[in-house]
Enzyme design. Structure first.
Site, mmCIF file in Angstrom:
data_model
loop_
_atom_site.group_PDB
_atom_site.id
_atom_site.type_symbol
_atom_site.label_atom_id
_atom_site.label_comp_id
_atom_site.label_asym_id
_atom_site.label_seq_id
_atom_site.Cartn_x
_atom_site.Cartn_y
_atom_site.Cartn_z
ATOM 1 C CB CYS A 99 -20.384 3.483 -19.223
ATOM 2 S SG CYS A 99 -19.713 4.951 -18.448
ATOM 3 C CD GLU A 149 -3.023 -0.566 -0.155
ATOM 4 O OE1 GLU A 149 -3.094 0.617 -0.511
ATOM 5 O OE2 GLU A 149 -3.612 -1.483 -0.751
ATOM 6 C CB CYS A 172 -14.953 3.867 -13.284
ATOM 7 S SG CYS A 172 -15.915 5.353 -13.129
#
Ligand code: SF4
Ligand code: ZN
Length: 930
Positions: free
Chosen positions: A669, A506, A662
């Site tokens: 879409c 992370e 996205c």
């Protein structure tokens, strides 16, 4: 093929056919298995080659055998798969035509209708029908003419295997497309199927109808009753699809019938039963005889709320159908708490939207109950007593006329205000007086509370939340990338190592792309597989490992964090999200959420840049995405949505969706698994529909560039989550999120000097200094440098470098020994840094220890060292300019040429490369100074 080979090949085929003709079931099974092993996937010419140009002879035998034996199911799977080999090798449709000529379609359709046959065989038959349908319109027509729609629909309705249901559904969908002659037949078949009893089949049929309905463009009235009946399903997926289909049908002629039906179901007559029967299935009528009318009551109230929230016109129509009276009745139904709750929530919508409704409901309920209702409509039923319930059931509220009057009064008022605004352009007093004249209620309608963001931007409906999760996770399971940290998170049994591994990933992924991180991550984990190992490393080693990854403070914080875990937490990584946030340096709210959910299974959202974009689009949040209001809203949504069973996968799925579907500039879409939950997508679709004039007549008054009220936040005038600027039709879904205007990076100039020394018998060495332990590139080694004040003139640069050398090496230098090398531009996230680079060779130096740490490194050691990308660029410039110098010297150009070259400077590359323009400027300045 030579004729002798041909002969051999023909005789082999003849033997094969002879064996087939003579063989019993066992022999033929073996031959089919061999055939499949050898020929699956072959093309038509390849099969012909294999069968000496007479492959059809075998196809004919195969077809004949299957027609004779399919009812008994003997080796049916092998036969169907062998047929599949022929039908798939279909470049010229030759085999298909031969198969169809002998009634192949009918045989396949009959297989679908045989109760005793295995589901797997039916799936295979459906698969073959799909191959035939895919061959073109006339093939689809042939299937339909053979009563294929009924056979496939029956198979879907009765099958209990998901694979069979899915294949049948896909076939029906493809029969509805590109088949104008029979598309209505398919549509009616689908409508009839709505009454099937299996939830999975119901869900599939609803999904196909939602796809097929726009192709058909009209809706048949026969859809109304079976569709409404599906609302009573206890399966949320079915109910969700039914509500969505009802919402889509609101544009078509069945809208009044659907709305009437929904209102009527709020007050069910006990004997209400559906009248239709399909497929002659006695089970169906048994089921429908015991309709759970109460479930229907709850679902109708829920659907009414959803429809009314989405479209004001529908709200008005429902009001004229006495929906308020019916909702009050349903609220009093103490037999079914969910019906009470859903009715209460729907009523709340109408009360909060229309003051005229509020007045009547207050009177109908009595003020005590009304206060409780307004305080918490969701839980009103829990505190309702028998008398109150009874009075609700016997309410006489009828406000259809009052509502009608109120709407026309409101419309007159609006146009008066509009006129007032126009007049106010010339005379502001007119506007003021017209605004003052607005009724209290009208003002209330147009000024919703600023403190409570509109519910339009959040998720409330548990069934929608559950579908959102399952749509997203299904997509993630099928599409996720295999990444080393994901594998670690899944397979590492030791929670401490797992948490550490996710933490490292992370931190590396903050500001750096996945593709870049993979190599660094693998090297890091190989070297420091546990938090203890990282704690034992030196900062030097960590910086060295991090070199090139940018944002160096991240590596330093990981190291600091590891040392803290070992020294203060007994080597144990924190076990909760709150602990991660509190105890690890460099771990913010997002990183703690990500590590907590992925490594520890904590149920918490994680909102990073990708998730901000997805959520802003999904809930049409267009206010500044960095504002505290939006940030709070996004965390609230993320915490609501996160899957309770698989929080880590859910958060990773959201991020993966943002990264791959996205995306900021070209969102896909049409491939998006959560499209049906996305407000931005819906707004764009509605806009497109208006543009294509399908809604022209109904929405003529709204024809401008804005999106109509159908899908808007009801509080948009005062909402602090809505777009603060106008909807830009060019941007589509990219209207969200609106980013704050980025501050331009601060421009800085740094004077840098490459200091060389050459000791006897040693390689050339370069002087490095260590940066302070705080701030930009903290603790990293760099070439001696100083940040330039804005007002320092270029003529002073060499002098400043001599001063710097005096401090660092206690050596006095002549400015003439300092050479200009060039300029390097390096862009940090917030700083546009220009290094003005000089070089100098020293023959005299002091090694005395000073406050600022220094060291000398050979060229090769410098390449290995933990230095920043900026230093690497400077050294690259220096090396390339030295080479140019040598070449220039070798070429010995004429003085005129040299001066020409100086007069025609090249512009510098954005990231690195000497800036010739500045060099010229510098040389002229330094000459003047000298
Ligand atoms: Fe993003 Fe489009 Fe999916 Fe909405 S439908 S979440 S805008 S990709
Ligand atoms: Zn809003």
């Amino acid at each position: 093929m030579s004729s002798s080979k041909e002969q051999t090949s023909i005789s082999q085929v003849m033997c094969f056919l002879h064996e087939w003709d003579q063989g019993n079931k066992t022999v033929r099974s073996r031959m089919l298995s061999d055939f499949l092993a050898k020929n699956t996937g072959k093309t038509c010419p390849e099969l012909e080659f294999e069968f000496a140009e007479v492959a059809s002879l075998f196809l004919t035998r195969l077809t004949a055998w299957i027609r004779l034996t399919y009812m008994f199911g003997s080796c049916l799977d092998l036969q169907l798969r062998a047929l599949g080999v022929f039908l798939s090798a279909n470049s010229s449709h030759q085999y298909m035509i031969e198969f169809l000529e002998v009634g192949g379609v009918l045989t396949l359709l009959e297989i679908l209708g045989q109760d005793k046959l295995k589901e797997e065989d039916k799936t295979e038959a459906l698969h073959l029908l799909q191959i035939i349908a895919n061959s073109g319109q006339k093939y689809k027509e042939l299937i339909c003419e053979s009563y294929g729609v009924k056979a496939v629909a029956e198979c879907l309705a009765k099958s209990e295997m998901e694979m069979t249901q899915g294949t049948a559904a896909a076939l029906l969908e493809s029969l509805a497309h590109g088949n104008p002659k029979y598309q209505n037949q398919v549509y009616k078949g689908l409508v009839a199927l709505l009454a099937c009893t299996l939830p999975r089949a119901q869900q599939l049929v609803l999904q196909i109808l939602r796809i097929v309905q726009p192709v058909i463009k009209t809706a048949h009235h026969s859809i109304v009753e079976p569709l409404l009946n599906l609302l009573r399903s206890q399966h949320l997926e079915v109910q969700y699809e039914a509500i969505e289909l009802i919402a889509e049908l609101m544009q078509l002629e069945v809208r009044p019938a659907l709305l009437r039906g929904l209102v009527a179901f709020l007050k069910p007559a006990k004997e209400r039963n559906p009248k239709h029967k399909i497929l002659d299935d006695t089970e169906v009528s048994k089921m429908t005889d015991s309709l759970p009318v109460l479930l229907m009551q709850a679902a109708s109230a829920k659907t009414i709320r959803i429809l009314a929230q989405r479209n004001e016109e529908i709200s008005k129509e429902l009001l004229s159908l006495r929906v308020i009276h019916h909702l009050l009745y349903a609220m009093g139904n103490q037999e079914h708490a969910d019906a009470q709750r859903q009715a209460s929530l729907a009523l709340e919508h109408f009360v909060r939207m229309y003051p005229v409704v509020e007045e009547h409901v207050r009177r109908g309920m009595g003020s005590t109950l009304f206060e409780s209702f307004m305080h918490n409509a969701d839980e009103l039923h829990l505190s309702m007593d028998d008398i109150q319930a009874d009075s609700l059931r016997s309410n006489k509220v009828n406000i259809s006329c009052a509502v009608k009057d109120w709407f026309s009064a409101m419309s007159r008022l609006r146009s008066a205000v509009q006129k007032g605004k126009t007049a106010a352009l010339e005379n502001p007093e007119v506007l003021e007086s017209s605004i003052k004249k607005k009724s209290k209620h009208a003002v209330k309608e147009e000024e919703p509370s600023e403190t409570e963001p509109s519910s339009y931007h959040f998720f409330h409906d548990p069934s929608e939340i559950s579908l959102f999760r399952s749509h997203l996770l299904l997509w993630y399971d099928q599409n996720k990338r295999e990444l080393p940290w994901r594998t670690m998170a899944l397979t590492e049994p030791d929670v401490n190592i797992r948490t550490y591994a996710v933490w490292v990933s992370e931190i590396m992924l903050q500001q750096t792309q996945v593709a870049t991180v993979i190599g660094y991550y693998n090297r890091w984990m190989k070297r420091w597989a546990t938090v203890e190992k990282l704690a034992a490393a030196t900062l030097e080693e960590v910086n060295q490992m991090w070199a090139g990854l940018g944002y160096y403070s991240r590596g330093r914080r990981l190291h600091e964090g590891a040392q803290k875990v070992v020294s203060e937490l007994n080597g144990q990584m924190p076990k909760t999200t709150a602990g991660l946030l509190k105890q690890l340096p460099g771990v913010g709210r997002y990183t703690a959420g990500a590590i907590g959910s992925i490594a520890l299974g904590q149920v918490t959202g994680a909102v990073d840049g990708n998730v901000i974009r997805v959520l802003c689009r999904v809930r049409a949040i267009g206010a500044d995405s960095s504002s505290p209001t939006v940030t709070d809203a996004l965390w609230k949504i993320a915490d609501t949505l996160v899957d309770r069973e698989r929080p880590g996968d859910f958060n990773q799925a959201m991020m993966e969706l943002g990264a791959r579907v996205c995306t900021p500039k070209s969102p896909l879409c049409n491939q998006c698994p959560i499209q049906s939950h996305c407000h931005a997508f819906r707004k764009v679709s509605i806009k497109q529909e208006i543009d294509s004039k399908r809604l022209l007549s109904k929405l003529a008054s709204n024809l401008n560039n804005s999106v109509p009220d159908i899908e808007n936040c009801l509080a948009s005038d005062s909402c602090n989550l809505c777009l603060s600027e106008d909807w830009d039709p060019q941007l589509g879904v990219q209207n969200y999120p609106r980013k704050p205007v980025k501050k331009a990076p601060r421009a800085e100039q740094t004077l840098t000097c490459i200091v060389e020394r050459k000791r006897d018998g040693e390689e050339m060495e370069y002087l490095l200094t260590q940066r302070p332990s705080k701030g930009l590139l903290a603790g990293m080694w760099e070439l001696p440098s100083m940040l330039l004040e804005a007002d320092v003139s270029e003529s002073k640069y060499k002098g400043l470098i001599c001063d710097m050398m005096q401090k660092l090496l206690e050596t006095s230098l002549d400015t003439h020994s300092v050479q200009f090398v060039g300029e390097v531009v390096h862009i940090f996230s917030h700083i546009h840094q220009t290094y003005i680079v000089f070089s100098v060779r020293v023959s005299d130096w002091s090694d005395r220890k000073r406050e600022q740490k220094t060291c000398w490194l050979s060229k090769s050691a410098l390449h290995e060292a933990a230095v920043s990308t900026g230093v690497k660029k400077i050294m690259k410039l220096y090396e390339s300019s030295s080479k140019v110098d040598i070449k220039e010297k070798k070429r010995k150009p004429s003085p005129e040429k040299r001066s020409n070259k100086i007069k025609k400077p090249k512009s510098a590359a954005t990231n690195g490369g000497p800036k010739q323009l500045s060099l010229t400027k510098f040389l002229s300045t330094s000459k003047a100074t000298a």
